[in-house]
Design a protein around this motif. Sequence first.
Motif, PDB file in Angstrom:
ATOM      1  N   ARG A 114       0.827  -1.205   0.000  1.00 33.29           N
ATOM      2  CA  ARG A 114       0.000   0.000   0.000  1.00 33.29           C
ATOM      3  C   ARG A 114       0.862   1.256   0.000  1.00 33.29           C
ATOM      4  N   ASN A 139      -5.923   0.275  -1.204  1.00 38.36           N
ATOM      5  CA  ASN A 139      -6.532   1.389  -0.470  1.00 38.36           C
ATOM      6  C   ASN A 139      -8.038   1.376  -0.662  1.00 38.36           C
ATOM      7  N   ALA A 160      -5.683   9.438   0.787  1.00 40.78           N
ATOM      8  CA  ALA A 160      -4.442   9.244   0.037  1.00 40.78           C
ATOM      9  C   ALA A 160      -4.517   9.948  -1.317  1.00 40.78           C
ATOM     10  N   GLN A 203      -6.728  -4.784   2.794  1.00 44.47           N
ATOM     11  CA  GLN A 203      -6.865  -3.402   2.345  1.00 44.47           C
ATOM     12  C   GLN A 203      -6.869  -2.455   3.542  1.00 44.47           C
ATOM     13  N   THR A 204      -6.170  -1.346   3.421  1.00 42.21           N
ATOM     14  CA  THR A 204      -6.153  -0.338   4.478  1.00 42.21           C
ATOM     15  C   THR A 204      -7.390   0.533   4.352  1.00 42.21           C
ATOM     16  N   THR A 260      -2.863   2.160  11.615  1.00 40.40           N
ATOM     17  CA  THR A 260      -3.733   1.911  10.470  1.00 40.40           C
ATOM     18  C   THR A 260      -4.678   0.765  10.774  1.00 40.40           C
ATOM     19  N   ALA A 290      -9.212   5.790   3.834  1.00 38.63           N
ATOM     20  CA  ALA A 290      -7.779   5.745   3.517  1.00 38.63           C
ATOM     21  C   ALA A 290      -7.545   6.064   2.053  1.00 38.63           C
ATOM     22  N   ALA A 291      -8.376   5.529   1.170  1.00 34.36           N
ATOM     23  CA  ALA A 291      -8.227   5.788  -0.263  1.00 34.36           C
ATOM     24  C   ALA A 291      -8.523   7.241  -0.594  1.00 34.36           C
TER      25      ALA A 291
END
Length: 219
Positions: free
Chosen positions: A92, A114, A122, A205-206, A194, A118-119
Amino acid sequence: MVNRRSLPAVSLAVAAALALSACGGGDGKSGEDDKIAGADGGGGTSAAPEPGASPEAERPAIKLPTDMKNVFEGGGTGDPVAEAVLRDSEARINSLDEAIHTRSLERPAFGFYNTGDAARGAAVWVQGFYDDKITWTGTVRYYDRKVTVEGKKKDKATLSYCADESKAFNKDLKSGKVSDAVDGSGDSLVAYTTRLVKNDKGVWQTTDVYSKRGTSQCQ
């Protein structure tokens, strides 16, 4: 603007805005000196498949230039679940830097690792690099990584770690000028927490990222 990049610390809208104000981005293109991220990253991990488990999704290749390096310390926990969390977390982080380097949020790895807040956070952070027409160069060291696996199905996890950005610097895409080092090593240290969820393809997935810069816990 700071003299070295700030890694994304986003989950809440306010945190995303702060991350964007810390550093920005540019419109360069992928160079010929690309390498597969993590190939020599010092501490990459891989998870052993569980008996009878469905085949995991094939991980997308991630390419970074030779002057953009992430070093991951630790791993080798002996716990295949924890090692899988570490592996996908490393990917990631590399996926965000690939997006910065290639000037594209459409790289396969970005959406692969992501999701959720988080996505979104980011994407805001990476877009800042594009807007400011910079990238980064040097090395970021990740250490003191601790995984806590949760849930009856062991499909949720919390990962905490520290990042040392003292050897990573902003680089202007047009002039090639690299920013100077920042006085005060404490400001180069960031503590991260996280949250990750294992999806139906076996990918961790984060979903959320929290951070604190200049924290004593990373000394």
